[in-house]
Design an enzyme around this catalytic site. Structure first.
Site, PDB file in Angstrom:
ATOM      1  N   ASP A  45       0.091  -1.945   3.569  1.00 17.31           N
ATOM      2  CA  ASP A  45       0.042  -2.887   4.819  1.00 17.31           C
ATOM      3  C   ASP A  45      -1.696  -3.287   4.613  1.00 17.31           C
ATOM      4  O   ASP A  45      -2.482  -2.988   4.183  1.00 17.31           O
ATOM      5  CB  ASP A  45       0.164  -2.162   6.009  1.00 17.31           C
ATOM      6  CG  ASP A  45       1.551  -1.571   6.396  1.00 17.31           C
ATOM      7  OD1 ASP A  45       2.345  -2.281   5.942  1.00 17.31           O
ATOM      8  OD2 ASP A  45       1.577  -0.222   6.667  1.00 17.31           O
ATOM      9  N   LEU A  46      -1.837  -4.420   5.643  1.00 13.14           N
ATOM     10  CA  LEU A  46      -3.283  -5.140   5.631  1.00 13.14           C
ATOM     11  C   LEU A  46      -4.080  -4.160   6.058  1.00 13.14           C
ATOM     12  O   LEU A  46      -5.188  -4.123   5.316  1.00 13.14           O
ATOM     13  CB  LEU A  46      -3.102  -6.379   6.595  1.00 13.14           C
ATOM     14  CG  LEU A  46      -4.156  -7.198   6.740  1.00 13.14           C
ATOM     15  CD1 LEU A  46      -4.187  -8.069   5.349  1.00 13.14           C
ATOM     16  CD2 LEU A  46      -3.843  -8.185   7.776  1.00 13.14           C
TER      17      LEU A  46
END
Length: 182
Positions: A45-46
């Site tokens: 994920d970011l």
């Protein structure tokens, strides 16, 4: 066959282009890696950091990313609060999430791993302590580790993937990458 180990920094997309909103300036893998024909084997994920594997070999990519192969992935997780034996036992048994129960995980409390500073730093609450756990899973649902720690009452503050199978982040600073044997 090319295999690249990359230490993905916080706030970097796990893809080479940003398909987000027009004019978006999010950092992507192309800001760090200029090797043609490679693709990520899995995602982070970011807001997660750590080991991301990239390869030009489709079979290897499937073996790394496909949950059917049950390749262990170890995360160093900073959680809010001081983890309890009860919560660790629940993680080891597997916890129920909205999309069903997780497989049993390996979970243990660990000392602060003394990682690089995160930019931006995590939110710190003076009245609420935090601690680190090591969590190894063999599946890879969307935001699974964060949802697992929240399910046992300990929200994730920082998430760093340290190991995938036999490959580790040893010796790689954020934003660095190197080719390794597959």
């Amino acid at each position: 066959m090319t295999l690249i180990l990359f230490n993905k920094p916080y706030d970097v997309l796990s893809q080479f282009t940003d398909r987000g909103t027009e004019g978006s300036a999010r950092r992507t893998l192309s800001h760090f890696i200029d090797v043609p024909g490679i693709y990520p084997a899995g995602r982070l994920d970011l807001d997660s950091e750590g080991l991301l594997l990239l390869t030009d070999d489709g079979r290897l990519q499937a073996r790394i990313a496909d949950p059917a192969f049950k390749l262990p992935k170890t995360y160093l997780v900073q959680v809010e609060g001081v983890i309890t034996d009860t919560a660790l036992a629940a993680l080891r048994r597997g916890v129920r999430l909205k999309d069903g129960p997780t497989r049993p995980a390996e979970a243990e409390a660990i000392a602060d791993p003394q990682l690089w500073p995160r930019d931006p730093p995590i939110r710190v609450r003076k009245s609420i302590p935090d601690c680190w756990i090591s969590l190894t899973i063999r599946e890879g649902r969307n935001r699974q580790v964060r949802r697992m720690t929240a399910a046992v009452g300990f929200p994730t503050l920082r998430l760093v993937r340290w190991r995938v199978g036999d490959w580790t982040l040893d010796g790689l600073s954020p934003g660095e990458w190197q080719c390794r044997p597959a």
